[in-house]
Design a protein around this motif. Structure first.
Motif, mmCIF file in Angstrom:
data_model
loop_
_atom_site.group_PDB
_atom_site.id
_atom_site.type_symbol
_atom_site.label_atom_id
_atom_site.label_comp_id
_atom_site.label_asym_id
_atom_site.label_seq_id
_atom_site.Cartn_x
_atom_site.Cartn_y
_atom_site.Cartn_z
ATOM 1 N N LEU A 154 -34.554 -36.661 10.562
ATOM 2 C CA LEU A 154 -35.421 -36.787 9.384
ATOM 3 C C LEU A 154 -35.152 -35.748 8.295
ATOM 4 O O LEU A 154 -35.549 -35.948 7.149
ATOM 5 N N LEU A 155 -34.523 -34.654 8.635
ATOM 6 C CA LEU A 155 -34.156 -33.608 7.669
ATOM 7 C C LEU A 155 -35.332 -33.127 6.809
ATOM 8 O O LEU A 155 -35.293 -33.206 5.579
ATOM 9 N N PRO A 156 -36.408 -32.618 7.432
ATOM 10 C CA PRO A 156 -37.548 -32.107 6.649
ATOM 11 C C PRO A 156 -37.102 -30.979 5.717
ATOM 12 O O PRO A 156 -36.356 -30.090 6.116
ATOM 13 N N VAL A 157 -37.580 -31.009 4.496
ATOM 14 C CA VAL A 157 -37.076 -30.114 3.447
ATOM 15 C C VAL A 157 -37.289 -28.634 3.770
ATOM 16 O O VAL A 157 -36.418 -27.815 3.490
ATOM 17 N N TRP A 158 -38.414 -28.247 4.366
ATOM 18 C CA TRP A 158 -38.616 -26.829 4.670
ATOM 19 C C TRP A 158 -37.690 -26.375 5.784
ATOM 20 O O TRP A 158 -37.245 -25.236 5.771
ATOM 21 N N ASN A 159 -37.380 -27.250 6.723
ATOM 22 C CA ASN A 159 -36.392 -26.906 7.755
ATOM 23 C C ASN A 159 -35.020 -26.702 7.102
ATOM 24 O O ASN A 159 -34.294 -25.765 7.447
ATOM 25 N N LEU A 160 -34.668 -27.567 6.165
ATOM 26 C CA LEU A 160 -33.377 -27.460 5.483
ATOM 27 C C LEU A 160 -33.287 -26.171 4.684
ATOM 28 O O LEU A 160 -32.203 -25.582 4.557
ATOM 29 N N ASP A 161 -34.413 -25.712 4.132
ATOM 30 C CA ASP A 161 -34.419 -24.482 3.330
ATOM 31 C C ASP A 161 -34.070 -23.261 4.165
ATOM 32 O O ASP A 161 -33.743 -22.216 3.616
ATOM 33 N N LEU A 162 -34.144 -23.368 5.477
ATOM 34 C CA LEU A 162 -33.822 -22.229 6.359
ATOM 35 C C LEU A 162 -32.345 -22.183 6.723
ATOM 36 O O LEU A 162 -31.880 -21.214 7.304
ATOM 37 N N GLU A 163 -31.595 -23.215 6.384
ATOM 38 C CA GLU A 163 -30.163 -23.247 6.757
ATOM 39 C C GLU A 163 -29.321 -22.428 5.803
ATOM 40 O O GLU A 163 -29.615 -22.170 4.705
ATOM 41 N N HIS B 73 -48.048 -16.637 13.647
ATOM 42 C CA HIS B 73 -46.714 -16.696 13.056
ATOM 43 C C HIS B 73 -46.753 -17.118 11.589
ATOM 44 O O HIS B 73 -46.061 -16.529 10.758
ATOM 45 N N TYR B 74 -47.529 -18.144 11.284
ATOM 46 C CA TYR B 74 -47.549 -18.660 9.914
ATOM 47 C C TYR B 74 -48.783 -18.254 9.125
ATOM 48 O O TYR B 74 -48.706 -18.034 7.933
ATOM 49 N N GLY B 75 -49.933 -18.174 9.780
ATOM 50 C CA GLY B 75 -51.194 -17.959 9.075
ATOM 51 C C GLY B 75 -51.434 -16.546 8.593
ATOM 52 O O GLY B 75 -52.242 -16.325 7.696
ATOM 53 N N THR B 76 -50.756 -15.580 9.187
ATOM 54 C CA THR B 76 -50.886 -14.177 8.768
ATOM 55 C C THR B 76 -49.487 -13.574 8.711
ATOM 56 O O THR B 76 -48.810 -13.494 9.732
ATOM 57 N N ILE B 77 -49.078 -13.165 7.544
ATOM 58 C CA ILE B 77 -47.759 -12.557 7.374
ATOM 59 C C ILE B 77 -47.942 -11.039 7.328
ATOM 60 O O ILE B 77 -48.583 -10.507 6.426
ATOM 61 N N SER B 78 -47.390 -10.382 8.324
ATOM 62 C CA SER B 78 -47.445 -8.920 8.369
ATOM 63 C C SER B 78 -46.330 -8.352 7.495
ATOM 64 O O SER B 78 -45.349 -9.049 7.202
ATOM 65 N N PRO B 79 -46.440 -7.077 7.093
ATOM 66 C CA PRO B 79 -45.372 -6.488 6.280
ATOM 67 C C PRO B 79 -43.997 -6.592 6.936
ATOM 68 O O PRO B 79 -43.012 -6.916 6.271
ATOM 69 N N ARG B 80 -43.910 -6.365 8.231
ATOM 70 C CA ARG B 80 -42.610 -6.359 8.913
ATOM 71 C C ARG B 80 -41.914 -7.719 8.849
ATOM 72 O O ARG B 80 -40.699 -7.801 8.831
ATOM 73 N N LYS B 81 -42.690 -8.806 8.800
ATOM 74 C CA LYS B 81 -42.104 -10.140 8.747
ATOM 75 C C LYS B 81 -41.333 -10.410 7.449
ATOM 76 O O LYS B 81 -40.589 -11.374 7.366
ATOM 77 N N CYS B 82 -41.512 -9.553 6.451
ATOM 78 C CA CYS B 82 -40.910 -9.776 5.140
ATOM 79 C C CYS B 82 -39.487 -9.223 5.020
ATOM 80 O O CYS B 82 -38.809 -9.483 4.031
ATOM 81 N N TYR B 83 -39.049 -8.485 6.004
ATOM 82 C CA TYR B 83 -37.773 -7.768 5.893
ATOM 83 C C TYR B 83 -36.681 -8.367 6.765
ATOM 84 O O TYR B 83 -36.951 -9.047 7.752
ATOM 85 N N GLU B 84 -35.436 -8.078 6.362
ATOM 86 C CA GLU B 84 -34.271 -8.485 7.145
ATOM 87 C C GLU B 84 -34.473 -8.078 8.599
ATOM 88 O O GLU B 84 -35.025 -7.026 8.880
ATOM 89 N N GLY B 85 -34.022 -8.922 9.500
ATOM 90 C CA GLY B 85 -34.165 -8.645 10.927
ATOM 91 C C GLY B 85 -35.394 -9.293 11.532
ATOM 92 O O GLY B 85 -35.575 -9.274 12.741
ATOM 93 N N SER B 86 -36.258 -9.865 10.693
ATOM 94 C CA SER B 86 -37.416 -10.588 11.216
ATOM 95 C C SER B 86 -37.137 -12.087 11.081
ATOM 96 O O SER B 86 -36.001 -12.490 10.842
ATOM 97 N N GLU B 87 -38.162 -12.896 11.188
ATOM 98 C CA GLU B 87 -38.004 -14.342 11.142
ATOM 99 C C GLU B 87 -38.434 -14.886 9.779
ATOM 100 O O GLU B 87 -39.621 -15.040 9.515
ATOM 101 N N PRO B 88 -37.475 -15.221 8.922
ATOM 102 C CA PRO B 88 -37.833 -15.711 7.588
ATOM 103 C C PRO B 88 -38.622 -17.018 7.616
ATOM 104 O O PRO B 88 -39.346 -17.313 6.670
ATOM 105 N N GLU B 89 -38.526 -17.774 8.725
ATOM 106 C CA GLU B 89 -39.267 -19.031 8.851
ATOM 107 C C GLU B 89 -40.759 -18.814 8.619
ATOM 108 O O GLU B 89 -41.422 -19.613 7.954
#
Length: 164
Positions: free
Chosen positions: A155-164, A101-117
């Motif tokens: 705790l409001l972690p900053v990267w979690n907040l960036d997804l809101e 999920h995090y270590g390899t970003i496929s092309p499809r993950k970059c587009y609307e409809g995927s998971e921006p996280e």
């Protein structure tokens, strides 16, 4: 938490009464000169349907892996950068979450409809790593999703907040 104050593991211990274990320190793939290898996977995608990149899809991104020996680990993972808790999530399989999920970003993950996280976390790991800081993965073994949600809202972690 005090507004604007980034949480630490001490805050997690004091406010949530949890002491996670250190699992791994992320080290992105490097090129022959020792620099972090960066890539923009969406550039390789023909995009015949005219999809739009989501907010975090442009990158750049890095690649990293954690060892398979953590495969059977589940619970609440906590990313710590510069001594601060930056992201909290829940997983059933730590290796799958980190590597696929995090270590390899496929092309499809970059587009609307995927998971921006996925893109946000990877890009932020790249940014931190380029500053020669470490991103460490901690785990509350078998921690439940409700506890994960409680940690995030407390705790409001900053990267979690960036997804809101």
């Amino acid at each position: 938490m005090v507004a604007g104050q980034e949480p630490t593991l001490q805050d997690l211990s004091r406010e949530i009464h949890q002491n996670p274990e250190l699992v791994w320190t992320i080290d992105p793939d490097r090129n022959s000169r020792g620099g972090i290898t960066e890539y923009n996977p969406w550039e390789r995608f023909p995009n015949k349907n005219g999809l739009m990149l989501h907010e975090w899809g442009e990158g750049p991104f890095c690649r990293f892996r954690i060892p398979g020996r953590f495969r059977d680990r589940s619970g609440i993972y906590i990313l710590v950068a510069g001594g601060k808790i930056t992201f909290v999530g829940w997983c059933q399989n730590l290796v799958q979450r980190m590597n696929q999920h995090y270590g390899t970003i496929s092309p499809r993950k970059c587009y609307e409809g995927s998971e921006p996280e996925n893109c946000l976390v990877n890009h932020r790991i790249l940014e931190v790593s380029k500053k020669k800081q470490k991103v460490m993965i901690y785990l509350i073994q078998d921690g439940e999703p409700d506890l994960c949600d409680h940690i995030i809202t407390t705790l409001l972690p900053v990267w979690n907040l960036d997804l809101e």
